[in-house]
Design a protein around this motif. Structure first.
Motif, PDB file in Angstrom:
ATOM      1  N   ILE A  15      10.454  -0.772  -4.245  1.00 22.37           N
ATOM      2  CA  ILE A  15       9.447  -1.687  -4.768  1.00 22.37           C
ATOM      3  C   ILE A  15       8.077  -1.235  -4.292  1.00 22.37           C
ATOM      4  N   GLU A  16       7.107  -1.281  -5.213  1.00 22.61           N
ATOM      5  CA  GLU A  16       5.743  -0.903  -4.846  1.00 22.61           C
ATOM      6  C   GLU A  16       5.239  -1.780  -3.697  1.00 22.61           C
ATOM      7  N   SER A  17       4.365  -1.210  -2.891  1.00 20.05           N
ATOM      8  CA  SER A  17       3.740  -1.963  -1.818  1.00 20.05           C
ATOM      9  C   SER A  17       2.250  -1.647  -1.786  1.00 20.05           C
TER      10      SER A  17
ATOM     11  N   THR B  52       2.768  -5.537  -3.917  1.00 22.63           N
ATOM     12  CA  THR B  52       3.290  -5.862  -5.241  1.00 22.63           C
ATOM     13  C   THR B  52       3.322  -7.368  -5.443  1.00 22.63           C
ATOM     14  N   TYR B  53       3.788  -7.788  -6.600  1.00 23.47           N
ATOM     15  CA  TYR B  53       3.844  -9.202  -6.972  1.00 23.47           C
ATOM     16  C   TYR B  53       4.723  -9.978  -5.996  1.00 23.47           C
TER      17      TYR B  53
ATOM     18  N   SER C  82       1.764   2.320  -2.885  1.00 20.50           N
ATOM     19  CA  SER C  82       1.194   2.506  -4.219  1.00 20.50           C
ATOM     20  C   SER C  82      -0.300   2.227  -4.159  1.00 20.50           C
TER      21      SER C  82
ATOM     22  N   ALA D 184       8.215  -1.990 -10.598  1.00 20.26           N
ATOM     23  CA  ALA D 184       6.807  -1.591 -10.604  1.00 20.26           C
ATOM     24  C   ALA D 184       6.045  -2.330 -11.703  1.00 20.26           C
ATOM     25  N   GLN D 185       4.717  -2.321 -11.559  1.00 19.78           N
ATOM     26  CA  GLN D 185       3.800  -2.873 -12.551  1.00 19.78           C
ATOM     27  C   GLN D 185       2.814  -1.769 -12.945  1.00 19.78           C
TER      28      GLN D 185
ATOM     29  N   ALA E  41      -1.704  -4.064 -12.122  1.00 18.11           N
ATOM     30  CA  ALA E  41      -0.756  -4.611 -11.151  1.00 18.11           C
ATOM     31  C   ALA E  41      -1.325  -5.816 -10.417  1.00 18.11           C
TER      32      ALA E  41
ATOM     33  N   TRP F 297       1.798 -10.271  -0.429  1.00 18.11           N
ATOM     34  CA  TRP F 297       2.051  -9.251  -1.451  1.00 18.11           C
ATOM     35  C   TRP F 297       2.656  -7.973  -0.875  1.00 18.11           C
TER      36      TRP F 297
END
Length: 470
Positions: free
Chosen positions: A198-200, A202-203, A222, A246-247, A251, A432
């Protein structure tokens, strides 16, 4: 008189009640009308609110009286701790972005656009038509209304390049908001204890859904242009993960947008590892300087699971989204959704479809683009003028948010308290991050109410920053 007037009367009467003995009689309705220069309806509404809160009681033909405080027997729920046992995962409470705050506050914290940015007339007309139609009294198919499935498939298919098979309506599952789709994807396709890249940052809602599913989060750093493909490949190899959330466009919270080349590189990494990319296209309708082209449009082999929501762009009252997936993954998501909610309200589906297929919808989106641009630029200028200590790493090309890095040593909790005491509500950046935060951050929503107050809000933020160091 409006709701604000009623709320003010409630607040004033509470002050009086707090200093009055039990059984004290409040002034008559006529006296309160004169005292507050309000209509009888507004006064009655305020008294009813106090009754609902248990603070006063009405005696027909006599008046309204301060209710005697009752000493309640303390509730003992200790037996539940033994019955439930220890939780498998510690799930955080709802995000601070969901807080309801006073109307006179400068609200930078929310994750939703202000009402004036919505297509209000289209939405209200669509709901009225849906209420008169067949969907108000019938059960829709589990996967969604066929016409709405077709719309979501067509929207993605219009960006599909030659040589790639576009999605079909049968690939679409309509959801009661994208949050439920994330829960099903993580629960049905990853599973308890398994790794999820998971991106960091993120949502926060994706972090919440993953933790609720018992998934083990693996952060992938990210930046403004997305994650480093080599770092993503390394994370796949070291963890054995089979999914990356990801977004790619605008993002939340950073506003980052991947280039077309970055998207191709990430998709290649995902394919090489026999994995899934969960593409959350939550801000598809909020482009400012660019128009998003989903990565899912370039994949017909089932590696990309695509989520698109209409909740923020159409109305928060119409929680409708969709996931587009192919193969067994789609069937597992559908089975999980069926077990959880059975189906999405046909009335809401019909209303959402009505809105986005009206000729006025595209006109609204063009206007929205300009409104978001002016609000974004106003907030950026306000921050640069009044809070120059803050670092703006990225001016988002779309979305709703501005992500700000605060000076090292900033006491984030103190900063947020001080700002709130001065009427400015912030969203701290810690929630987040799927692991430890990379520094002190805040996220500001430039699509919220009262853009005329941005300068004042930035001025208060800058002043509070001077006194917020550790």
């Amino acid at each position: 008189m409006n709701n604000d007037s009623s709320s003010r009367i409630v607040a004033r009467l509470k002050e009086r009640i707090n200093t009055s003995p039990p059984g004290a009689r409040l002034p008559s309705t006529r006296a309160l009308v004169a005292e507050f220069a309000a209509s009888p309806v507004t006064v009655q509404k305020a008294l009813q609110a106090l009754k609902m809160q248990g603070l006063v009681e009405g005696r027909p033909g006599v008046g309204t009286f301060v209710r005697a405080a009752r000493t309640a027997r303390p509730s003992d729920y200790g037996w539940q701790s033994a019955a439930l046992g220890s939780p498998q995962t510690l799930v955080p409470s709802a995000s601070a972005t969901m807080r309801t705050v006073p109307n006179d506050a400068i609200s930078f914290h929310s994750g939703y656009p202000d009402r004036e940015l919505l297509a209000e007339r289209l939405v209200q007309a669509a709901l009225a038509r849906a209420a008169r139609g067949e969907t108000a009294l019938s059960r829709p198919p589990v996967a969604g209304l066929p016409d709405l499935q077709s719309w979501f498939a067509r929207e993605l298919g219009e960006t599909t390049p030659a040589g790639i098979n576009p999605p079909t309506p049968s690939d679409v599952i309509v959801l009661p908001g994208s949050q439920s789709g994330l829960s099903s994807i993580f629960g049905a396709l990853v599973g308890n204890g398994q790794p999820l890249l998971i991106e960091s940052p993120t949502y926060w809602g994706a972090i919440l859904a993953a933790r609720n599913a018992g998934v083990r989060l693996v952060p992938v750093p990210s930046g403004p242009e997305g994650p480093d493909p080599s770092e993503l490949a390394r994370a796949f190899e070291e963890t054995g993960a089979r999914m990356f959330y990801a977004q790619p466009h605008y993002a939340n919270p950073t506003g980052a947008q991947w280039s077309g080349e970055r998207g191709e590189e990430v998709l290649e990494v995902v394919r090489d590892h026999g994995a899934f990319l969960v593409e959350d296209d939550w801000a598809h309708d909020f482009g400012i300087d660019t128009t998003p082209v989903p990565i899912a449009a370039r994949d017909d082999s089932g590696h990309v699971i695509y989520i698109r929501s209409l909740t923020k762009s159409v109305s928060p009252a119409i929680r409708v989204a969709a996931v587009i997936a192919r193969g067994p993954a789609r069937e597992r998501i559908l089975a999980d959704r069926g077990a959880e909610t059975m189906y999405v309200s046909g009335l809401l589906q019909a209303a959402a479809l009505d809105v986005v297929t009206q000729p006025g919808w595209q006109t609204h989106l063009r206007s929205l683009r300009h409104q978001l641009q002016s609000r974004r630029d106003l907030l950026v200028a306000s921050i640069r003028e009044h809070a120059p200590q803050v670092h703006i790493e990225n001016i988002p090309k779309g979305g709703l948010h501005l992500w700000l890095r605060l000076p090292d040593g900033t006491n984030l909790d103190k900063l947020m308290r001080d700002c709130e005491n001065d009427g400015v509500i912030l969203a701290g950046g810690n929630e987040w991050f799927p692991a430890e935060p990379a520094g002190p951050f805040i996220r500001l929503n430039y699509s919220g109410p009262n853009p005329g107050a941005y300068h004042q809000g930035a001025r208060i933020l800058g002043r509070a920053l001077k006194h917020s160091y550790q």
